[in-house]
Design a protein around this motif. Structure first.
Motif, PDB file in Angstrom:
ATOM      1  N   LEU A   1       0.829  -1.203   0.000  1.00 22.80           N
ATOM      2  CA  LEU A   1       0.000   0.000   0.000  1.00 22.80           C
ATOM      3  C   LEU A   1       0.867   1.257   0.000  1.00 22.80           C
ATOM      4  O   LEU A   1       1.888   1.316   0.691  1.00 22.80           O
ATOM      5  CB  LEU A   1      -0.915   0.012   1.227  1.00 22.80           C
ATOM      6  CG  LEU A   1      -1.800  -1.230   1.414  1.00 22.80           C
ATOM      7  CD1 LEU A   1      -2.619  -1.103   2.693  1.00 22.80           C
ATOM      8  CD2 LEU A   1      -2.695  -1.447   0.211  1.00 22.80           C
ATOM      9  N   ASP A   2       0.437   2.242  -0.762  1.00 20.82           N
ATOM     10  CA  ASP A   2       1.186   3.495  -0.863  1.00 20.82           C
ATOM     11  C   ASP A   2       0.503   4.656  -0.165  1.00 20.82           C
ATOM     12  O   ASP A   2       1.164   5.537   0.382  1.00 20.82           O
ATOM     13  CB  ASP A   2       1.408   3.851  -2.339  1.00 20.82           C
ATOM     14  CG  ASP A   2       2.247   2.801  -3.041  1.00 20.82           C
ATOM     15  OD1 ASP A   2       3.390   2.592  -2.619  1.00 20.82           O
ATOM     16  OD2 ASP A   2       1.738   2.180  -3.998  1.00 20.82           O
TER      17      ASP A   2
ATOM     18  N   LEU B   1      -3.482   9.979   7.649  1.00 22.29           N
ATOM     19  CA  LEU B   1      -2.967   9.761   6.300  1.00 22.29           C
ATOM     20  C   LEU B   1      -1.572   9.170   6.411  1.00 22.29           C
ATOM     21  O   LEU B   1      -0.686   9.759   7.040  1.00 22.29           O
ATOM     22  CB  LEU B   1      -2.923  11.086   5.538  1.00 22.29           C
ATOM     23  CG  LEU B   1      -2.313  11.057   4.136  1.00 22.29           C
ATOM     24  CD1 LEU B   1      -3.175  10.225   3.192  1.00 22.29           C
ATOM     25  CD2 LEU B   1      -2.147  12.472   3.592  1.00 22.29           C
ATOM     26  N   ILE B   2      -1.368   8.005   5.794  1.00 26.83           N
ATOM     27  CA  ILE B   2      -0.077   7.325   5.790  1.00 26.83           C
ATOM     28  C   ILE B   2       0.419   7.259   4.357  1.00 26.83           C
ATOM     29  O   ILE B   2      -0.317   6.830   3.460  1.00 26.83           O
ATOM     30  CB  ILE B   2      -0.197   5.902   6.384  1.00 26.83           C
ATOM     31  CG1 ILE B   2      -0.747   5.970   7.821  1.00 26.83           C
ATOM     32  CG2 ILE B   2       1.146   5.193   6.361  1.00 26.83           C
ATOM     33  CD1 ILE B   2      -1.057   4.608   8.426  1.00 26.83           C
ATOM     34  N   LEU B   3       1.663   7.671   4.136  1.00 24.92           N
ATOM     35  CA  LEU B   3       2.238   7.695   2.793  1.00 24.92           C
ATOM     36  C   LEU B   3       3.508   6.858   2.740  1.00 24.92           C
ATOM     37  O   LEU B   3       4.368   6.948   3.626  1.00 24.92           O
ATOM     38  CB  LEU B   3       2.593   9.131   2.379  1.00 24.92           C
ATOM     39  CG  LEU B   3       1.470  10.164   2.339  1.00 24.92           C
ATOM     40  CD1 LEU B   3       2.029  11.514   1.895  1.00 24.92           C
ATOM     41  CD2 LEU B   3       0.351   9.719   1.410  1.00 24.92           C
ATOM     42  N   SER B   4       3.629   6.062   1.680  1.00 25.92           N
ATOM     43  CA  SER B   4       4.862   5.339   1.418  1.00 25.92           C
ATOM     44  C   SER B   4       5.861   6.268   0.729  1.00 25.92           C
ATOM     45  O   SER B   4       5.482   7.337   0.214  1.00 25.92           O
ATOM     46  CB  SER B   4       4.577   4.140   0.518  1.00 25.92           C
ATOM     47  OG  SER B   4       4.356   4.571  -0.823  1.00 25.92           O
TER      48      SER B   4
ATOM     49  N   VAL C   1       5.253   9.730  -1.698  1.00 24.79           N
ATOM     50  CA  VAL C   1       5.958  11.005  -1.547  1.00 24.79           C
ATOM     51  C   VAL C   1       6.617  11.402  -2.863  1.00 24.79           C
ATOM     52  O   VAL C   1       6.576  12.574  -3.276  1.00 24.79           O
ATOM     53  CB  VAL C   1       6.997  10.914  -0.412  1.00 24.79           C
ATOM     54  CG1 VAL C   1       7.845  12.186  -0.359  1.00 24.79           C
ATOM     55  CG2 VAL C   1       6.311  10.679   0.931  1.00 24.79           C
ATOM     56  N   GLU C   2       7.209  10.428  -3.531  1.00 20.97           N
ATOM     57  CA  GLU C   2       7.833  10.701  -4.835  1.00 20.97           C
ATOM     58  C   GLU C   2       6.808  11.235  -5.831  1.00 20.97           C
ATOM     59  O   GLU C   2       7.082  12.177  -6.587  1.00 20.97           O
ATOM     60  CB  GLU C   2       8.476   9.422  -5.376  1.00 20.97           C
ATOM     61  CG  GLU C   2       9.187   9.605  -6.703  1.00 20.97           C
ATOM     62  CD  GLU C   2       9.775   8.307  -7.232  1.00 20.97           C
ATOM     63  OE1 GLU C   2      10.443   8.337  -8.277  1.00 20.97           O
ATOM     64  OE2 GLU C   2       9.552   7.243  -6.606  1.00 20.97           O
TER      65      GLU C   2
ATOM     66  N   LYS D   1       8.396  20.276  -2.994  1.00 20.84           N
ATOM     67  CA  LYS D   1       8.903  19.401  -1.949  1.00 20.84           C
ATOM     68  C   LYS D   1       7.816  19.136  -0.911  1.00 20.84           C
ATOM     69  O   LYS D   1       6.989  19.999  -0.615  1.00 20.84           O
ATOM     70  CB  LYS D   1      10.116  20.029  -1.256  1.00 20.84           C
ATOM     71  CG  LYS D   1      11.356  20.133  -2.140  1.00 20.84           C
ATOM     72  CD  LYS D   1      11.873  18.745  -2.516  1.00 20.84           C
ATOM     73  CE  LYS D   1      13.125  18.831  -3.368  1.00 20.84           C
ATOM     74  NZ  LYS D   1      13.606  17.475  -3.765  1.00 20.84           N
ATOM     75  N   LEU D   2       7.841  17.932  -0.364  1.00 16.44           N
ATOM     76  CA  LEU D   2       6.882  17.563   0.671  1.00 16.44           C
ATOM     77  C   LEU D   2       7.042  18.481   1.880  1.00 16.44           C
ATOM     78  O   LEU D   2       8.162  18.796   2.293  1.00 16.44           O
ATOM     79  CB  LEU D   2       7.111  16.109   1.094  1.00 16.44           C
ATOM     80  CG  LEU D   2       6.093  15.520   2.074  1.00 16.44           C
ATOM     81  CD1 LEU D   2       4.775  15.246   1.367  1.00 16.44           C
ATOM     82  CD2 LEU D   2       6.637  14.239   2.701  1.00 16.44           C
TER      83      LEU D   2
END
Length: 374
Positions: free
Chosen positions: A181-182, A201-204, A208-209, A231-232
Motif C-alpha cells: 500500500l502506498d 494519512l499514511i504515505l509510502s 511522496v515521490e 517538496k513535501l
C-alpha cells in the motif's frame, strides 16, 4: 419472555464506535486543553499521535503519518486530489463508500482514463483483473457491506502505479500488508473508538515521490496541499497540522493507542475482533432465519458484520426498534444504501461478553416481530 441479561454496553454502532472498555474521559491528560496546537505541549501531543501510530502498526521504514482534517473522507480526498491523474486509474468497489470514491474520480476529478471494477453488496470484484500499472483505489474493508479483501496477494510488488487504500474499518482489526500500500487512510472513530472529525494519512516513499514529481491540473484547497515548491511539507508528518485540531480528540486518540499497547499491540486487537466475529458466526450457524450478507467467509469482515433476516424491510425495522426500546442494542440497522438487515460492529472495543448477551435478545426480537407480539 425476553432474556434477562442485557449487554453492559449496548453501543454497537459502526461509527462512531463504542469507547474502549474501562474508558473514562476524566482520566485523559487534559493539560493540552486551552493551549495552542502550535505550542510545545500541543506539538508534542500531535507528534506522538504520528510517531506512536507508526510504531504500534509496525509501518515499514520511510512511511510517514499525518493527522489531517475531515476524518477518513478528508484523508482520502486529500490524497486523490493531490496525486491522481498521472496515469490511468482502476477503482475497485463493492459498497457505498468505495462507490463514492469512484464517483469523485469520474465526476469531480473527471479522470476519463478510469476503469471501474465493482460487485454487489456481499460480493467482491475479481481482484486478479486489477492492473497494478495503473493507480488503484479501493477500500480494504467495506464498512457498509461487511466484505473485506482477503489479502493483498493481488497487488503486484513491482507495480508502477500507486495503491490508495481506504482502511478505516480495517486498521487495528485486520492484517494489513503495508508494503503493498502506498496511501492508507483511516479515522479514529472506528476500531479504536475515538472521536470524529480527524483523519490519519499514511504515505509510502513512492507516494511522496509522486507528490514531489507530479503537479495535478486542478486547483487544490489549502487543506489538501502537502507540498511547497515541489517538496513535501515534512512538518505535516511530525504533527504540524494544516488546520486547528481538537486537542481533546488528540489526547483521546493517544489514550486509545495506550490501550492497544496495554493489550499487547495490534495482534491483540485483531484477536478481539476475530473472537467477536466467531461468536456471531456460531450463532448464525444455529439459526435458519439469519444469514451473513457476505456468505463467503474468506471475504467476511470481522468489524462491520452485516446480516440479513428472512423478514420484510418493515419487519427488520421493527426488530431494530424493539432492541433499542429495551436498551439492548443501538444503531445496528443496515446502511441506508445496503440491503435491509443488521450491521453489528465487532471491532476491538466491543466486549465479547456484550455480544453474547445481545444474541439471545436478537433471537427473541426476531420471533416477537414474526409473531407480532409487540
Amino acid at each position: 419472555m425476553h432474556p434477562n441479561l442485557k449487554p453492559s454496553n449496548p453501543n454497537f454502532s459502526s461509527g462512531p464506535c463504542a469507547k474502549r472498555p474501562g474508558y473514562d474521559v476524566s482520566k485523559l491528560d487534559l493539560s493540552v486543553l486551552g493551549r495552542s496546537h502550535r505550542a510545545t505541549i500541543g506539538k508534542k501531543a500531535l507528534k506522538s499521535a504520528c510517531v506512536d501510530t507508526a510504531k504500534i502498526l509496525g509501518l515499514p521504514q520511510g512511511y510517514r503519518v499525518a493527522v489531517v482534517p475531515a476524518s477518513d473522507t478528508g484523508a482520502m480526498e486529500m490524497a486523490m486530489w493531490s496525486m491522481l491523474g498521472e496515469r490511468p486509474v482502476d477503482v475497485v468497489y463493492w459498497e457505498s463508500f468505495g462507490q463514492g470514491w469512484a464517483t469523485d474520480i469520474t465526476k469531480q476529478l473527471d479522470l476519463e482514463d478510469t476503469r471501474i471494477l465493482s460487485a454487489d453488496y456481499g460480493q467482491i470484484p475479481a481482484l486478479e483483473e486489477v492492473n497494478c500499472d495503473h493507480d488503484v483505489v479501493f477500500t480494504w474493508n467495506g464498512t457498509t457491506s461487511g466484505v473485506k479483501v482477503p489479502n493483498a496477494d493481488w497487488i503486484d510488488e513491482n507495480r508502477k502505479g500507486l495503491t490508495f487504500c481506504d482502511a478505516t474499518s480495517a486498521v487495528f482489526a485486520q492484517e494489513v500488508d503495508w508494503n503493498k500500500l502506498d496511501v492508507i487512510t483511516y479515522s479514529w472513530q472506528k476500531v479504536l473508538g475515538g472521536e470524529g472529525g480527524h483523519g490519519m494519512l499514511i504515505l509510502s516513499p513512492r507516494a511522496v515521490e509522486r507528490l514531489e514529481s507530479y503537479v495535478p491540473p486542478r486547483p487544490l484547497p489549502k487543506i489538501f496541499r502537502m507540498t511547497k515548491g515541489g517538496k513535501l511539507i515534512e512538518d505535516l508528518f511530525t504533527g504540524a497540522t494544516i488546520n486547528t485540531p481538537s486537542m481533546l480528540c488528540v489526547v483521546d486518540y493517544l489514550d486509545a493507542l495506550n490501550w492497544v499497547e496495554s493489550l499487547g499491540g495490534v495482534a491483540a486487537t485483531i484477536a478481539r475482533a476475530n473472537e467477536n466475529l466467531a461468536t456471531i458466526e456460531a450463532f448464525v450457524a444455529q439459526q435458519p432465519w439469519i444469514e451473513f450478507l457476505a456468505q463467503d467467509s474468506h471475504i467476511r469482515s470481522n468489524t462491520s458484520v452485516c446480516l440479513t433476516l428472512d423478514m420484510s424491510p418493515e419487519q427488520v425495522k421493527s426488530v431494530i426498534k424493539l432492541l433499542e426500546e429495551h436498551q439492548v442494542a443501538y444503531d445496528i440497522g443496515a446502511y441506508r444504501d445496503a440491503p435491509a438487515g443488521l450491521r453489528i460492529w465487532c471491532g476491538a472495543t466491543i466486549e465479547n461478553s456484550n455480544l453474547e448477551s445481545l444474541l439471545p435478545w436478537l433471537e427473541w426480537a426476531y420471533h416477537s416481530v414474526k409473531k407480532q407480539i409487540l
